[in-house]
Scaffold this motif. Structure first.
Motif, PDB file in Angstrom:
ATOM      1  N   LEU A  14       0.830  -1.204   0.000  1.00 13.57           N
ATOM      2  CA  LEU A  14       0.000   0.000   0.000  1.00 13.57           C
ATOM      3  C   LEU A  14       0.865   1.256   0.000  1.00 13.57           C
ATOM      4  N   LEU A  15       1.928   1.226   0.783  1.00 13.87           N
ATOM      5  CA  LEU A  15       2.826   2.370   0.844  1.00 13.87           C
ATOM      6  C   LEU A  15       3.531   2.578  -0.493  1.00 13.87           C
ATOM      7  N   GLU A  16       4.024   1.503  -1.093  1.00 13.20           N
ATOM      8  CA  GLU A  16       4.689   1.613  -2.389  1.00 13.20           C
ATOM      9  C   GLU A  16       3.735   2.146  -3.449  1.00 13.20           C
ATOM     10  N   SER A  17       2.499   1.695  -3.399  1.00 18.41           N
ATOM     11  CA  SER A  17       1.488   2.198  -4.332  1.00 18.41           C
ATOM     12  C   SER A  17       1.261   3.697  -4.105  1.00 18.41           C
ATOM     13  N   GLY A  18       1.169   4.080  -2.831  1.00 19.87           N
ATOM     14  CA  GLY A  18       0.997   5.495  -2.508  1.00 19.87           C
ATOM     15  C   GLY A  18       2.176   6.334  -2.960  1.00 19.87           C
ATOM     16  N   ILE A  19       3.387   5.809  -2.816  1.00 16.96           N
ATOM     17  CA  ILE A  19       4.584   6.536  -3.240  1.00 16.96           C
ATOM     18  C   ILE A  19       4.564   6.739  -4.746  1.00 16.96           C
ATOM     19  N   GLN A  20       4.144   5.726  -5.490  1.00 17.15           N
ATOM     20  CA  GLN A  20       4.083   5.838  -6.954  1.00 17.15           C
ATOM     21  C   GLN A  20       3.076   6.892  -7.409  1.00 17.15           C
ATOM     22  N   LYS A  21       2.069   7.172  -6.584  1.00 17.53           N
ATOM     23  CA  LYS A  21       1.044   8.149  -6.938  1.00 17.53           C
ATOM     24  C   LYS A  21       1.448   9.584  -6.591  1.00 17.53           C
ATOM     25  N   LEU A  22       2.566   9.749  -5.866  1.00 16.92           N
ATOM     26  CA  LEU A  22       3.018  11.089  -5.511  1.00 16.92           C
ATOM     27  C   LEU A  22       3.464  11.840  -6.765  1.00 16.92           C
ATOM     28  N   PRO A  23       3.375  13.170  -6.742  1.00 14.95           N
ATOM     29  CA  PRO A  23       3.934  13.943  -7.860  1.00 14.95           C
ATOM     30  C   PRO A  23       5.430  13.623  -8.014  1.00 14.95           C
ATOM     31  N   ALA A  24       5.942  13.694  -9.233  1.00 18.15           N
ATOM     32  CA  ALA A  24       7.293  13.222  -9.559  1.00 18.15           C
ATOM     33  C   ALA A  24       8.379  13.818  -8.655  1.00 18.15           C
ATOM     34  N   LYS A  25       8.424  15.141  -8.527  1.00 19.77           N
ATOM     35  CA  LYS A  25       9.476  15.762  -7.711  1.00 19.77           C
ATOM     36  C   LYS A  25       9.329  15.393  -6.243  1.00 19.77           C
ATOM     37  N   CYS A  26       8.106  15.361  -5.790  1.00 15.30           N
ATOM     38  CA  CYS A  26       7.823  15.004  -4.401  1.00 15.30           C
ATOM     39  C   CYS A  26       8.277  13.560  -4.141  1.00 15.30           C
ATOM     40  N   ARG A  27       7.955  12.661  -5.056  1.00 13.99           N
ATOM     41  CA  ARG A  27       8.358  11.249  -4.943  1.00 13.99           C
ATOM     42  C   ARG A  27       9.875  11.122  -4.947  1.00 13.99           C
ATOM     43  N   ASN A  28      10.541  11.856  -5.828  1.00 10.67           N
ATOM     44  CA  ASN A  28      11.999  11.801  -5.922  1.00 10.67           C
ATOM     45  C   ASN A  28      12.646  12.247  -4.609  1.00 10.67           C
ATOM     46  N   VAL A  29      12.209  13.358  -4.071  1.00  6.34           N
ATOM     47  CA  VAL A  29      12.760  13.872  -2.809  1.00  6.34           C
ATOM     48  C   VAL A  29      12.483  12.883  -1.674  1.00  6.34           C
ATOM     49  N   PHE A  30      11.262  12.368  -1.629  1.00  5.40           N
ATOM     50  CA  PHE A  30      10.879  11.438  -0.566  1.00  5.40           C
ATOM     51  C   PHE A  30      11.735  10.173  -0.611  1.00  5.40           C
ATOM     52  N   THR A  31      11.927   9.602  -1.780  1.00  7.92           N
ATOM     53  CA  THR A  31      12.709   8.365  -1.886  1.00  7.92           C
ATOM     54  C   THR A  31      14.179   8.616  -1.556  1.00  7.92           C
ATOM     55  N   LEU A  32      14.715   9.772  -1.941  1.00  3.45           N
ATOM     56  CA  LEU A  32      16.096  10.089  -1.577  1.00  3.45           C
ATOM     57  C   LEU A  32      16.233  10.214  -0.054  1.00  3.45           C
ATOM     58  N   SER A  33      15.220  10.779   0.572  1.00  2.08           N
ATOM     59  CA  SER A  33      15.257  10.970   2.020  1.00  2.08           C
ATOM     60  C   SER A  33      15.083   9.657   2.776  1.00  2.08           C
ATOM     61  N   ARG A  34      14.062   8.901   2.404  1.00  3.92           N
ATOM     62  CA  ARG A  34      13.695   7.730   3.188  1.00  3.92           C
ATOM     63  C   ARG A  34      14.392   6.443   2.786  1.00  3.92           C
ATOM     64  N   PHE A  35      14.773   6.315   1.522  1.00  5.88           N
ATOM     65  CA  PHE A  35      15.346   5.056   1.066  1.00  5.88           C
ATOM     66  C   PHE A  35      16.838   5.154   0.733  1.00  5.88           C
ATOM     67  N   SER A  36      17.305   6.360   0.427  1.00  4.19           N
ATOM     68  CA  SER A  36      18.738   6.539   0.187  1.00  4.19           C
ATOM     69  C   SER A  36      19.421   7.158   1.408  1.00  4.19           C
ATOM     70  N   TYR A  37      18.621   7.512   2.419  1.00  5.02           N
ATOM     71  CA  TYR A  37      19.116   8.050   3.693  1.00  5.02           C
ATOM     72  C   TYR A  37      19.953   9.322   3.517  1.00  5.02           C
ATOM     73  N   LEU A  38      19.572  10.162   2.560  1.00  2.00           N
ATOM     74  CA  LEU A  38      20.277  11.421   2.385  1.00  2.00           C
ATOM     75  C   LEU A  38      19.653  12.470   3.301  1.00  2.00           C
ATOM     76  N   SER A  39      20.477  13.376   3.769  1.00  3.03           N
ATOM     77  CA  SER A  39      19.971  14.471   4.594  1.00  3.03           C
ATOM     78  C   SER A  39      19.262  15.476   3.675  1.00  3.03           C
ATOM     79  N   ASN A  40      18.484  16.362   4.280  1.00  3.34           N
ATOM     80  CA  ASN A  40      17.803  17.381   3.494  1.00  3.34           C
ATOM     81  C   ASN A  40      18.808  18.254   2.737  1.00  3.34           C
ATOM     82  N   LYS A  41      19.918  18.552   3.391  1.00  3.14           N
ATOM     83  CA  LYS A  41      20.946  19.367   2.736  1.00  3.14           C
ATOM     84  C   LYS A  41      21.554  18.629   1.545  1.00  3.14           C
ATOM     85  N   GLN A  42      21.832  17.340   1.702  1.00  2.00           N
ATOM     86  CA  GLN A  42      22.392  16.548   0.600  1.00  2.00           C
ATOM     87  C   GLN A  42      21.418  16.487  -0.572  1.00  2.00           C
ATOM     88  N   ILE A  43      20.136  16.334  -0.269  1.00  2.00           N
ATOM     89  CA  ILE A  43      19.117  16.285  -1.319  1.00  2.00           C
ATOM     90  C   ILE A  43      19.049  17.624  -2.045  1.00  2.00           C
TER      91      ILE A  43
END
Length: 163
Positions: A97-126
Motif C-alpha cells: 500500500l505504501l509503495e502504491s501510494g509513493i508511486q502516486k506522488l507527484p514526480a518531484k515530491c516522490r523523488n525527494v521522498f525516496t532520496l530521504s527515506r530510502f537513500s538516507y540522504l539528509s535534506n541538505k544533501q538532497i
C-alpha cells in the motif's frame, strides 16, 4: 501497550543488524522514547511498519555516527524484520500500500521522498543533489508524508467499512 506488544519484534530486527545487545537496546529505547515524546498519527495496521522504519532510521544514525562499513549498510538495506507470520503478512500488505501510494506522488515530491527515506540522504544533501533549497526539500517531504497518510487512512477506513 505499544512497547509490550512490539518490543521483541523491533529489538529482534535491530539486534540482527547491530549484533550488539547493548547498542540494540539503546536504539530501541530511543525509538520508543521518541514515540512517547511525539506520538505519530498511526492506525493499527501501520504501527509495526512504522516501528521497523524508525528502527532502520535509528540504525542508520548509529552507523553514520560510528562509521560502519559498506557491508553493514548493505545488510540493513536487505534485512527484513523478525516477526510472526501474521505480522509479516500485515507488514507486507502495508508495504504494498505504501509503495502504491509513493508511486502516486507527484514526480518531484516522490523523488525527494525516496532520496530521504530510502537513500538516507539528509535534506541538505538532497537540496545540493537536486539544486533546490533545503526549505523546498522539507516541503516536498511534508507533502509526501501528508499524502501518504491520507492514502493509508482512506484504505483503512474502506477496509473497516467492509468488515
Amino acid at each position: 501497550m505499544l512497547y509490550q506488544r512490539h518490543f521483541d519484534s523491533v529489538f529482534g530486527y535491530v539486534y540482527k543488524v547491530m549484533q550488539d545487545r547493548e547498542t540494540s537496546e539503546d536504539v530501541v529505547q530511543n525509538i520508543f522514547i521518541s514515540i512517547w515524546k511525539k506520538p505519530p498519527n498511526l492506525s493499527h495496521p501501520t504501527v509495526l511498519f512504522y516501528l521497523i522504519g524508525a528502527a532502520r532510521n535509528q540504525i542508520a544514525k548509529e552507523i553514520r555516527k560510528n562509521k560502519w562499513s559498506k557491508e553493514q549498510l548493505d545488510f540493513i538495506k536487505n534485512t527484513k524484520g523478525i516477526c510472526s507470520t501474521d505480522e509479516y503478512l500485515e507488514e507486507r500488505e502495508t508495504r504494498k500500500l505504501l509503495e502504491s501510494g509513493i508511486q502516486k506522488l507527484p514526480a518531484k515530491c516522490r523523488n525527494v521522498f525516496t532520496l530521504s527515506r530510502f537513500s538516507y540522504l539528509s535534506n541538505k544533501q538532497i537540496s545540493e543533489k537536486l539544486g533546490i533549497s533545503v526549505f523546498t526539500v522539507e516541503n516536498h517531504i511534508k507533502r509526501a508524508l501528508y499524502l501518504l497518510r491520507q492514502s493509508l487512512e482512506f484504505i483503512v477506513i474502506c477496509l473497516v467499512s467492509w468488515c
